[in-house]
Design a protein around this motif. Sequence first.
Motif, PDB file in Angstrom:
ATOM      1  N   LYS A  77      34.086  30.720  48.760  1.00  0.00           N
ATOM      2  CA  LYS A  77      33.561  31.612  49.789  1.00  0.00           C
ATOM      3  C   LYS A  77      32.912  30.816  50.917  1.00  0.00           C
ATOM      4  CE  LYS A  77      30.187  35.391  50.277  1.00  0.00           C
ATOM      5  NZ  LYS A  77      29.182  36.209  49.542  1.00  0.00           N
ATOM      6  N   LEU A  85      33.332  35.205  53.942  1.00  0.00           N
ATOM      7  CA  LEU A  85      34.690  35.575  53.547  1.00  0.00           C
ATOM      8  C   LEU A  85      35.181  34.690  52.403  1.00  0.00           C
ATOM      9  CD1 LEU A  85      36.330  36.085  57.073  1.00  0.00           C
ATOM     10  CD2 LEU A  85      35.300  37.809  55.569  1.00  0.00           C
ATOM     11  N   TYR A  86      35.934  35.311  51.511  1.00  0.00           N
ATOM     12  CA  TYR A  86      36.493  34.595  50.366  1.00  0.00           C
ATOM     13  C   TYR A  86      37.862  34.012  50.723  1.00  0.00           C
ATOM     14  CZ  TYR A  86      33.007  36.817  47.346  1.00  0.00           C
ATOM     15  OH  TYR A  86      31.833  37.234  46.768  1.00  0.00           O
ATOM     16  N   SER A  94      39.177  36.861  52.912  1.00  0.00           N
ATOM     17  CA  SER A  94      39.066  38.242  52.440  1.00  0.00           C
ATOM     18  C   SER A  94      37.604  38.688  52.431  1.00  0.00           C
ATOM     19  CB  SER A  94      39.659  38.370  51.042  1.00  0.00           C
ATOM     20  OG  SER A  94      39.432  39.657  50.504  1.00  0.00           O
ATOM     21  N   VAL A  95      37.371  39.901  52.962  1.00  0.00           N
ATOM     22  CA  VAL A  95      36.012  40.437  52.964  1.00  0.00           C
ATOM     23  C   VAL A  95      35.566  40.759  51.544  1.00  0.00           C
ATOM     24  CG1 VAL A  95      34.536  42.318  53.771  1.00  0.00           C
ATOM     25  CG2 VAL A  95      36.301  41.375  55.276  1.00  0.00           C
ATOM     26  N   LYS A  96      36.490  41.299  50.751  1.00  0.00           N
ATOM     27  CA  LYS A  96      36.170  41.703  49.383  1.00  0.00           C
ATOM     28  C   LYS A  96      36.738  40.688  48.381  1.00  0.00           C
ATOM     29  CE  LYS A  96      35.984  46.676  50.320  1.00  0.00           C
ATOM     30  NZ  LYS A  96      36.525  48.015  49.944  1.00  0.00           N
ATOM     31  N   TYR A  97      36.001  40.525  47.310  1.00  0.00           N
ATOM     32  CA  TYR A  97      36.470  39.662  46.226  1.00  0.00           C
ATOM     33  C   TYR A  97      37.490  40.418  45.394  1.00  0.00           C
ATOM     34  CZ  TYR A  97      36.396  37.074  41.835  1.00  0.00           C
ATOM     35  OH  TYR A  97      36.758  36.372  40.713  1.00  0.00           O
ATOM     36  N   SER A  98      38.629  39.793  45.131  1.00  0.00           N
ATOM     37  CA  SER A  98      39.712  40.425  44.373  1.00  0.00           C
ATOM     38  C   SER A  98      40.420  39.357  43.541  1.00  0.00           C
ATOM     39  CB  SER A  98      40.697  41.092  45.336  1.00  0.00           C
ATOM     40  OG  SER A  98      41.418  40.103  46.060  1.00  0.00           O
ATOM     41  N   CYS A 107      41.589  36.168  45.041  1.00  0.00           N
ATOM     42  CA  CYS A 107      40.596  35.157  45.423  1.00  0.00           C
ATOM     43  C   CYS A 107      40.309  34.166  44.298  1.00  0.00           C
ATOM     44  CB  CYS A 107      39.300  35.835  45.849  1.00  0.00           C
ATOM     45  SG  CYS A 107      39.474  37.031  47.190  1.00  0.00           S
TER      46      CYS A 107
END
Length: 221
Positions: A138, A144-145, A157-161, A164
């Motif tokens: 991150k 951002l990831y 990526s804004v969200k962790y998924s 990532c």
Amino acid sequence: MCKWMPPIAGLRPDLAVGTAPAVLPPFPSAASICLACFTLLLVAGTALGGCPPGGAGGGGREPLRALAGGTNCSWTLERHTRSYNHLEGDVRLRRLYSANKFFLCIDKTGKVDGTRRKNYADSLMEIRSVSVGVVAIKSVSTGLYLAMSKKGTLFGSVKYSPSCKFKERIEENGYNTYASLRWKHGGRQMFVSLNGRGKPRRGHKARRRHPSTHFLPMLPS
């Protein structure tokens, strides 16, 4: 009947006249004793379902191969690439410096790139171990990831998924490689990679042994 003979003065009873001298077994050498003790330790460790000292997490730099079949030991006789099995849940602040002499960075728009600026804010990464040998990367400044798409494209990526998650592995030359945990291309792993101009390469075009996939986690100055 046997007749008891008193010992002659100054001699042991078993060396007295009329008796045969006792033959003592040779005393084992120090090397034999050490080998026997080591064997017993191996047998005891196997019986308990464990691994001998110096294995994974034991601090040994050159692990050994488990001698007993069925024992779940992660160490091997040959030089094995190391994983961060002792760093699960650990968080590190690092700058990922590629073998091509670029720092990996993620800007606020989500673009992944390479920079030669050592103290560039977007290149400071938080590397968090999410499971054994698996990390999430991150950007500290943008939040951002680092993520990889199904096609092998790197993006922020804004969200962790699951996209990532990357498998972190230390290679023979001391550099790290980061392969997508979720996505593969034709059964082959896809790696984080920066080419000779500092631009991200598609994951399916990168190979583990290529310098473009090799990164050195550097402490921030």
